[in-house]
Design an enzyme around this catalytic site. Structure first.
Site, PDB file in Angstrom:
ATOM      1  N   GLU A  29       0.675  -1.348   0.265  1.00 24.04           N
ATOM      2  CA  GLU A  29       0.007  -0.163  -0.015  1.00 24.04           C
ATOM      3  C   GLU A  29       0.919   1.222  -0.089  1.00 24.04           C
ATOM      4  O   GLU A  29       2.027   1.323   0.709  1.00 24.04           O
ATOM      5  CB  GLU A  29      -0.920  -0.056   1.104  1.00 24.04           C
ATOM      6  CG  GLU A  29      -1.886  -1.090   1.229  1.00 24.04           C
ATOM      7  CD  GLU A  29      -3.017  -1.298   2.436  1.00 24.04           C
ATOM      8  OE1 GLU A  29      -4.143  -1.430   2.237  1.00 24.04           O
ATOM      9  OE2 GLU A  29      -2.491  -1.011   3.559  1.00 24.04           O
ATOM     10  N   CYS A  60       3.373   8.371   1.295  1.00 28.47           N
ATOM     11  CA  CYS A  60       4.024   7.481   2.420  1.00 28.47           C
ATOM     12  C   CYS A  60       4.315   6.106   1.401  1.00 28.47           C
ATOM     13  O   CYS A  60       3.290   5.693   1.019  1.00 28.47           O
ATOM     14  CB  CYS A  60       3.120   7.297   3.597  1.00 28.47           C
ATOM     15  SG  CYS A  60       3.665   6.016   4.445  1.00 28.47           S
ATOM     16  N   CYS A 106       6.719  -7.012   6.547  1.00 33.22           N
ATOM     17  CA  CYS A 106       8.267  -6.551   7.248  1.00 33.22           C
ATOM     18  C   CYS A 106       8.675  -7.843   8.296  1.00 33.22           C
ATOM     19  O   CYS A 106       7.523  -8.516   8.783  1.00 33.22           O
ATOM     20  CB  CYS A 106       7.690  -5.402   7.940  1.00 33.22           C
ATOM     21  SG  CYS A 106       9.162  -4.912   8.959  1.00 33.22           S
ATOM     22  N   CYS A 142       7.188  -5.660  15.091  1.00 34.82           N
ATOM     23  CA  CYS A 142       6.968  -4.784  16.066  1.00 34.82           C
ATOM     24  C   CYS A 142       5.384  -5.033  16.655  1.00 34.82           C
ATOM     25  O   CYS A 142       4.612  -5.210  15.857  1.00 34.82           O
ATOM     26  CB  CYS A 142       7.214  -3.213  15.686  1.00 34.82           C
ATOM     27  SG  CYS A 142       8.782  -2.780  15.175  1.00 34.82           S
ATOM     28  N   CYS A 198       2.411  -2.887  15.618  1.00 34.00           N
ATOM     29  CA  CYS A 198       2.276  -2.849  13.940  1.00 34.00           C
ATOM     30  C   CYS A 198       1.621  -3.709  13.467  1.00 34.00           C
ATOM     31  O   CYS A 198       1.722  -4.676  13.388  1.00 34.00           O
ATOM     32  CB  CYS A 198       3.648  -2.396  13.464  1.00 34.00           C
ATOM     33  SG  CYS A 198       3.818  -2.047  11.758  1.00 34.00           S
ATOM     34  N   GLU A 228      10.827  -2.441   6.416  1.00 32.62           N
ATOM     35  CA  GLU A 228      11.805  -1.853   6.777  1.00 32.62           C
ATOM     36  C   GLU A 228      12.801  -1.306   5.789  1.00 32.62           C
ATOM     37  O   GLU A 228      13.490  -2.235   4.987  1.00 32.62           O
ATOM     38  CB  GLU A 228      12.624  -2.762   7.646  1.00 32.62           C
ATOM     39  CG  GLU A 228      13.918  -2.241   8.395  1.00 32.62           C
ATOM     40  CD  GLU A 228      14.106  -0.713   8.761  1.00 32.62           C
ATOM     41  OE1 GLU A 228      13.345  -0.307   9.690  1.00 32.62           O
ATOM     42  OE2 GLU A 228      14.693  -0.192   8.322  1.00 32.62           O
ATOM     43  N   SER A 250      12.553   5.091  14.521  1.00 33.79           N
ATOM     44  CA  SER A 250      11.205   4.409  15.340  1.00 33.79           C
ATOM     45  C   SER A 250      11.992   4.174  16.751  1.00 33.79           C
ATOM     46  O   SER A 250      12.420   3.170  16.796  1.00 33.79           O
ATOM     47  CB  SER A 250      10.675   3.397  14.758  1.00 33.79           C
ATOM     48  OG  SER A 250      10.116   3.739  13.627  1.00 33.79           O
ATOM     49  N   LEU A 251      11.623   5.202  17.751  1.00 31.66           N
ATOM     50  CA  LEU A 251      12.252   4.943  18.989  1.00 31.66           C
ATOM     51  C   LEU A 251      11.204   4.201  19.965  1.00 31.66           C
ATOM     52  O   LEU A 251      11.443   3.159  20.442  1.00 31.66           O
ATOM     53  CB  LEU A 251      12.519   6.067  19.592  1.00 31.66           C
ATOM     54  CG  LEU A 251      13.292   6.346  21.012  1.00 31.66           C
ATOM     55  CD1 LEU A 251      14.905   5.639  20.436  1.00 31.66           C
ATOM     56  CD2 LEU A 251      13.302   7.651  21.545  1.00 31.66           C
ATOM     57  N   ASN A 257      -2.339   4.195  16.675  1.00 32.74           N
ATOM     58  CA  ASN A 257      -3.443   3.928  15.659  1.00 32.74           C
ATOM     59  C   ASN A 257      -3.856   2.465  15.811  1.00 32.74           C
ATOM     60  O   ASN A 257      -3.073   1.484  15.578  1.00 32.74           O
ATOM     61  CB  ASN A 257      -3.201   4.039  14.289  1.00 32.74           C
ATOM     62  CG  ASN A 257      -2.862   5.367  13.969  1.00 32.74           C
ATOM     63  OD1 ASN A 257      -3.635   6.310  14.226  1.00 32.74           O
ATOM     64  ND2 ASN A 257      -1.890   6.005  13.459  1.00 32.74           N
ATOM     65  N   CYS A 288      -0.372   5.677  10.176  1.00 26.47           N
ATOM     66  CA  CYS A 288       0.868   5.004  10.418  1.00 26.47           C
ATOM     67  C   CYS A 288       0.491   3.229  11.216  1.00 26.47           C
ATOM     68  O   CYS A 288      -0.217   3.437  12.107  1.00 26.47           O
ATOM     69  CB  CYS A 288       1.641   5.833  11.753  1.00 26.47           C
ATOM     70  SG  CYS A 288       2.301   7.245  11.049  1.00 26.47           S
TER      71      CYS A 288
HETATM   72  N1  SAH Z   1       9.623  -0.002   9.142  1.00 26.60           N
HETATM   73  C1  SAH Z   1       9.827   1.655   9.693  1.00 26.60           C
HETATM   74  C2  SAH Z   1       9.170   2.456   8.752  1.00 26.60           C
HETATM   75  C3  SAH Z   1       7.639   2.123   8.580  1.00 26.60           C
HETATM   76  S1  SAH Z   1       6.610   2.437   9.951  1.00 26.60           S
HETATM   77  C4  SAH Z   1       9.838   1.912  10.752  1.00 26.60           C
HETATM   78  O1  SAH Z   1       9.560   1.100  11.487  1.00 26.60           O
HETATM   79  O2  SAH Z   1      10.403   2.882  11.159  1.00 26.60           O
HETATM   80  C5  SAH Z   1       6.001   4.049  10.111  1.00 26.60           C
HETATM   81  C6  SAH Z   1       5.996   4.544  11.730  1.00 26.60           C
HETATM   82  O3  SAH Z   1       4.896   4.125  12.239  1.00 26.60           O
HETATM   83  C7  SAH Z   1       7.144   3.813  12.268  1.00 26.60           C
HETATM   84  O4  SAH Z   1       7.671   4.883  13.442  1.00 26.60           O
HETATM   85  C8  SAH Z   1       6.311   2.932  12.892  1.00 26.60           C
HETATM   86  O5  SAH Z   1       6.960   2.555  14.263  1.00 26.60           O
HETATM   87  C9  SAH Z   1       5.007   3.447  13.610  1.00 26.60           C
HETATM   88  N2  SAH Z   1       3.925   2.862  13.867  1.00 26.60           N
HETATM   89  C10 SAH Z   1       3.891   1.346  13.566  1.00 26.60           C
HETATM   90  N3  SAH Z   1       2.555   0.741  13.980  1.00 26.60           N
HETATM   91  C11 SAH Z   1       1.951   1.860  14.622  1.00 26.60           C
HETATM   92  C12 SAH Z   1       0.719   2.193  15.156  1.00 26.60           C
HETATM   93  N4  SAH Z   1      -0.156   1.051  15.114  1.00 26.60           N
HETATM   94  N5  SAH Z   1       0.540   3.491  15.505  1.00 26.60           N
HETATM   95  C13 SAH Z   1       1.275   4.421  15.529  1.00 26.60           C
HETATM   96  N6  SAH Z   1       2.151   4.295  14.890  1.00 26.60           N
HETATM   97  C14 SAH Z   1       2.702   3.208  14.505  1.00 26.60           C
HETATM   98 FE1  SF4 Z   2       8.228  -3.222  10.308  1.00 27.43          FE
HETATM   99 FE2  SF4 Z   2       8.299  -0.518  11.031  1.00 27.43          FE
HETATM  100 FE3  SF4 Z   2       5.975  -2.168  11.437  1.00 27.43          FE
HETATM  101 FE4  SF4 Z   2       8.288  -2.473  12.862  1.00 27.43          FE
HETATM  102  S1  SF4 Z   2       6.954  -0.665  12.777  1.00 27.43           S
HETATM  103  S2  SF4 Z   2       6.976  -3.917  12.146  1.00 27.43           S
HETATM  104  S3  SF4 Z   2       9.818  -2.131  11.423  1.00 27.43           S
HETATM  105  S4  SF4 Z   2       7.039  -1.757   9.441  1.00 27.43           S
END
Ligand code: SAH
Ligand code: SF4
Length: 407
Positions: A117, A130, A137, A141, A144, A193, A246-247, A325, A368
């Site tokens: 997407e 985006c 991935c 995480c 996510c 990623e 992503s911290l 989210n 996100c």
């Molecule tokens: N894989 C990469 C880029 C894609 S994710 C990364 O992790 O940085 C884009 C951002 O959305 C990242 O900071 C991710 O941690 C965050 N994210 C993932 N799931 C989320 C959620 N459910 N609610 C809010 N932010 C989220």
């Molecule tokens: Fe992959 Fe980024 Fe989602 Fe973590 S937050 S699972 S690195 S897409």
């Protein structure tokens, strides 16, 4: 591969099928040099190569052409010839959804049936696309949605560039305007990623930044990583785009729990890599993304620890607080709004910018961390079919082996 906190092992699948259609080469995603080589292999005379490459590049990336017939600067005969060896093909848009806040989400199906997407987010004075870098991935995480997909494969450079082309097609943004553009920025924050697909991401961004094509400035591109330390420096040096990290937690135990990659690259490793990020200075701050998860990472103490870390590593930073989210099946809840504001204020008071990101496109699951395609289902069906075909193919071979006494 180890079973992740989500309780599954991602299946990394190689890319099936190259960018060929009926034996023809798709120009989308070739670098300039590759385009030149392809034309040479096709028989274009050496002395025409530079000109033809420039012409095609202009039509494909400046004008958005999808058909050789419109290329009026190229003779009819040459166009007819090019058509026998090349195509300029976008992947299929399976579904385009429009949110009531103007966000657009495209579900894109690639030649091998896999899907990813891309999301367009219009804002005051700018529009951000985006972009996804992988189908799924590997990192899982826990908060996510993309991380729950079983299937993972890298997108090719052509498939990454195609997301930009598709958005511009949909927004009617050809021929490449320099004023009043709708897609003004790109964030590599879709599925996947990006630093695990470094070469293709680099190549696609080089195409998008090319001065005779789409011409998007590197200052308008941000790559987000979960903290793949070995590639962070390369990203700054070789691609030169802005970095977002992503911290999501300020203590290793919490970060490891919600982001398994922290076992490999912990907070110290990630923040040290940020401190060394080429070109990181105040004018070009690193963005730290922090999803606000109720009762997990959102206390006042967490906010103060965040400030301490930014100071300790002397980071020219900005913190983006992302209200979590939700998605079906998640175990997390978004922090209370009051607490998000308290958190933001504590960080702000220390002199670090910490805006709260307004969720966009939640109604169409475009915000996100909500992206997930149906590739998983297809891949299972496909895998069963492939397995059956492989078993079938193995039969005569094993018979042959036994007849030669090899079993
Ligand atoms: N894989 C990469 C880029 C894609 S994710 C990364 O992790 O940085 C884009 C951002 O959305 C990242 O900071 C991710 O941690 C965050 N994210 C993932 N799931 C989320 C959620 N459910 N609610 C809010 N932010 C989220
Ligand atoms: Fe992959 Fe980024 Fe989602 Fe973590 S937050 S699972 S690195 S897409």
């Amino acid at each position: 591969m180890q079973v992740t906190p989500n309780g599954h092992e991602p299946i990394v699948q190689p890319r099936i099928g190259a960018d060929f259609t009926d034996g023809k080469i798709n120009l989308l995603g070739l670098s300039r040099d590759e385009l030149k080589d392809a034309l040479r292999d096709f028989g274009v005379p050496e002395k025409q190569l530079r000109m033809r490459t420039t012409q095609l590049w202009h039509w494909v990336y400046h004008r958005g052409a999808t058909d050789f017939d419109v290329m009026t600067t190229i003779s009819k005969d040459m166009r007819a010839l090019l058509k026998t060896g090349f195509v300029i093909e976008r992947p299929e848009i399976v579904e385009a959804q429009y949110s009531n806040d103007g966000t657009r989400k495209y579900l894109i199906r690639f030649a091998d049936g896999n899907e990813a997407e891309a999301v367009y987010i219009p804002e005051e004075g700018r529009g951000t696309l985006c972009v996804s870098s992988q189908v799924g991935c590997t990192l899982n995480c826990k908060f996510c949605h993309t991380g729950t997909m079983r299937l993972v494969r890298n997108l090719t450079a052509g498939e990454i560039v195609a997301q930009m082309m598709i958005a511009r097609d949909d927004l009617g943004e050809w021929e490449n305007p320099t004023e009043g553009r709708m897609v003004t920025n790109i964030v590599m924050m879709g599925m996947g990623e990006p630093l695990y697909n470094f070469d293709n991401v680099k190549k696609s961004l080089e195409i998008i930044m090319d001065e005779e094509g789409i011409q998007l400035s590197r200052r308008r591109i941000t790559l987000s990583t979960s903290g793949v330390v070995p590639h962070m420096e390369r990203c700054g040096e070789e691609i030169g785009v802005n970095l977002a990290v992503s911290l999501h937690a300020v203590r290793d135990d919490v970060r490891t729990d919600i982001m398994p990659i922290n076992k490999k690259y912990n907070l110290d490793a990630v923040l040290s890599a940020c401190a060394n990020y080429p070109g990181a200075h105040n004018a070009r701050r690193i963005t730290f993304e922090y999803a606000m998860l109720k009762g997990v990472n959102d206390s006042d103490e967490d906010a103060r620890e965040l400030v301490r870390l930014m100071r300790k590593y002397k980071l020219p930073a900005k913190v983006n607080l992302i209200p979590f989210n939700p998605w079906p099946g998640t175990e997390y809840e978004c922090s209370d709004w009051k607490q998000i504001e308290r958190f933001s204020n504590i960080v702000f008071e220390s002199g670090i910018s910490a805006p709260i990101r307004t969720p966009r496109g939640r109604d169409i699951m475009a915000a996100c961390g909500q992206l997930k395609s149906a590739s998983e289902k297809k891949s299972k069906a496909e895998m069963l079919r492939e397995q059956a075909a492989a078993n079938e193919a193995a039969k005569p071979q094993s018979a042959a082996h036994s007849s030669t006494g090899l079993t």
